[in-house]
Write a protein that holds these residues in place. Structure first.
Motif, PDB file in Angstrom:
ATOM      1  N   GLY A 107      20.062 -54.862 -85.982  1.00 29.82           N
ATOM      2  CA  GLY A 107      19.975 -52.945 -85.813  1.00 29.82           C
ATOM      3  C   GLY A 107      20.066 -52.045 -84.399  1.00 29.82           C
ATOM      4  N   PHE A 108      20.399 -51.609 -83.901  1.00 34.38           N
ATOM      5  CA  PHE A 108      20.837 -50.368 -82.849  1.00 34.38           C
ATOM      6  C   PHE A 108      19.999 -49.325 -83.320  1.00 34.38           C
ATOM      7  N   LEU A 109      19.819 -48.933 -81.645  1.00 35.40           N
ATOM      8  CA  LEU A 109      18.675 -47.648 -81.027  1.00 35.40           C
ATOM      9  C   LEU A 109      19.496 -46.779 -80.166  1.00 35.40           C
ATOM     10  N   LEU A 110      20.434 -45.816 -80.229  1.00 36.78           N
ATOM     11  CA  LEU A 110      20.711 -45.066 -78.917  1.00 36.78           C
ATOM     12  C   LEU A 110      19.026 -44.812 -77.850  1.00 36.78           C
ATOM     13  N   LYS A 111      19.803 -45.408 -76.932  1.00 41.27           N
ATOM     14  CA  LYS A 111      18.661 -45.310 -75.416  1.00 41.27           C
ATOM     15  C   LYS A 111      18.134 -43.976 -75.623  1.00 41.27           C
ATOM     16  N   ALA A 130      15.419 -54.069 -91.242  1.00 40.49           N
ATOM     17  CA  ALA A 130      16.812 -53.368 -90.570  1.00 40.49           C
ATOM     18  C   ALA A 130      16.065 -51.988 -90.669  1.00 40.49           C
ATOM     19  N   VAL A 131      16.667 -51.705 -88.681  1.00 37.75           N
ATOM     20  CA  VAL A 131      16.737 -50.781 -88.288  1.00 37.75           C
ATOM     21  C   VAL A 131      17.589 -49.460 -88.860  1.00 37.75           C
ATOM     22  N   VAL A 132      18.639 -50.212 -88.536  1.00 38.70           N
ATOM     23  CA  VAL A 132      19.906 -49.665 -89.214  1.00 38.70           C
ATOM     24  C   VAL A 132      19.656 -49.778 -90.425  1.00 38.70           C
ATOM     25  N   ALA A 133      20.918 -48.209 -90.839  1.00 37.38           N
ATOM     26  CA  ALA A 133      20.911 -47.822 -92.569  1.00 37.38           C
ATOM     27  C   ALA A 133      22.521 -49.013 -92.960  1.00 37.38           C
ATOM     28  N   PRO A 134      22.177 -49.666 -94.220  1.00 35.63           N
ATOM     29  CA  PRO A 134      23.475 -50.537 -94.971  1.00 35.63           C
ATOM     30  C   PRO A 134      24.573 -49.706 -94.902  1.00 35.63           C
ATOM     31  N   THR A 135      24.134 -48.648 -95.480  1.00 34.18           N
ATOM     32  CA  THR A 135      25.864 -48.229 -95.174  1.00 34.18           C
ATOM     33  C   THR A 135      26.253 -47.690 -93.440  1.00 34.18           C
ATOM     34  N   THR A 136      25.201 -47.130 -93.166  1.00 29.99           N
ATOM     35  CA  THR A 136      25.541 -46.970 -91.386  1.00 29.99           C
ATOM     36  C   THR A 136      26.066 -48.121 -90.938  1.00 29.99           C
ATOM     37  N   THR A 137      26.070 -49.259 -90.606  1.00 27.41           N
ATOM     38  CA  THR A 137      26.068 -50.536 -90.927  1.00 27.41           C
ATOM     39  C   THR A 137      27.952 -51.038 -90.957  1.00 27.41           C
ATOM     40  N   ARG A 138      27.797 -50.203 -92.321  1.00 29.86           N
ATOM     41  CA  ARG A 138      29.454 -50.507 -93.675  1.00 29.86           C
ATOM     42  C   ARG A 138      30.334 -49.723 -92.155  1.00 29.86           C
ATOM     43  N   ARG A 139      29.781 -48.553 -92.441  1.00 35.64           N
ATOM     44  CA  ARG A 139      30.898 -47.983 -91.539  1.00 35.64           C
ATOM     45  C   ARG A 139      31.438 -48.058 -89.624  1.00 35.64           C
TER      46      ARG A 139
END
Length: 229
Positions: A107-111, A130-139
């Protein structure tokens, strides 16, 4: 259980800030630090680490390449027992961060992530989520598909071969970004059963988490760009 965290960023001030936040948590310890990806690989030879907070743009070896070497073997398969990597990025639409997801990041995080969210994210990936929602990952993948490095072995039609028919149904719903509860409602199953299916799917396909399931489904052509948002 104590979560051993490694901080990898070329900005010492940022590492200091993250260290202060994390050291205040009873279940998290800073096990190691590094100023770039190359140093991180060197430190990992002797340090035991569970979760890595990895900057993307660093000298010598960037976060994408470092993540790939940490998470994936030469054959592109996930390395068992490898630390979970959380990518740190300044912008939420950063093609390098998205490439890191393909390289095995969880996943990823903003600083500028709030401290409570940072701590929650570390605990989440340590637990295998996972930290990032799959829908966000797909976008993200849809937007940067042209600049993402392509896999040397793009999955073909037999990608889901090891899965049962029910597991294929669950996999495709996971790839569309549905939660376990939503999948349970869609398939008229209990949430516990869905969770079991998801665990078996990840194990059979050699995936670390739901984010990697979305990446795999996209690469295999099982979901279309822009669909399911």
């Amino acid at each position: 259980m104590t979560i051993r965290v490694m901080l990898v960023d070329d900005q010492e001030l940022l590492r200091t800030g993250f260290r202060m936040v994390l050291q205040s948590q009873g279940d998290i310890e800073i096990a190691a630090e590094a100023g770039d990806g190359a140093q991180a690989l060197e430190v990992l030879r002797t340090a035991e680490v569970d979760v890595i907070l990895m900057d993307v743009r660093m000298p010598r070896l960037d976060g994408v390449q470092a993540t790939r070497r940490i998470c994936l073997g030469e054959d592109g398969a996930p390395i068992p027992g490898a630390p979970h990597v959380l990518i740190l990025t300044t912008f939420d639409l950063d093609e390098y961060a998205f490439a890191a997801l393909k390289a095995g990041a969880s996943g990823f995080l903003l600083k500028d992530v709030p401290p409570t969210e940072l701590v929650a994210a570390i605990r989440s990936v340590h637990a295998g989520d996972a930290v990032v929602a799959p829908t966000t990952t797909r976008r993200m993948i849809d937007r940067f598909a042209e600049v993402l490095p392509t896999s040397s072995a793009t999955p073909g039609p037999t990608t889901l071969g090891p899965l049962t028919e029910r597991e294929r149904e669950v996999f495709l719903l996971v790839a569309q970004g549905l939660s376990n509860g939503e999948i349970a409602a869609r398939l008229v199953l209990s949430e516990a059963t869905v969770k079991t299916h998801v665990g078996r799917i990840l194990a059979k396909l050699g995936l670390r988490d739901r984010v990697q399931a979305v990446v795999l489904a996209y690469e295999a052509g099982l979901i279309r760009a822009g669909a399911g948002d």
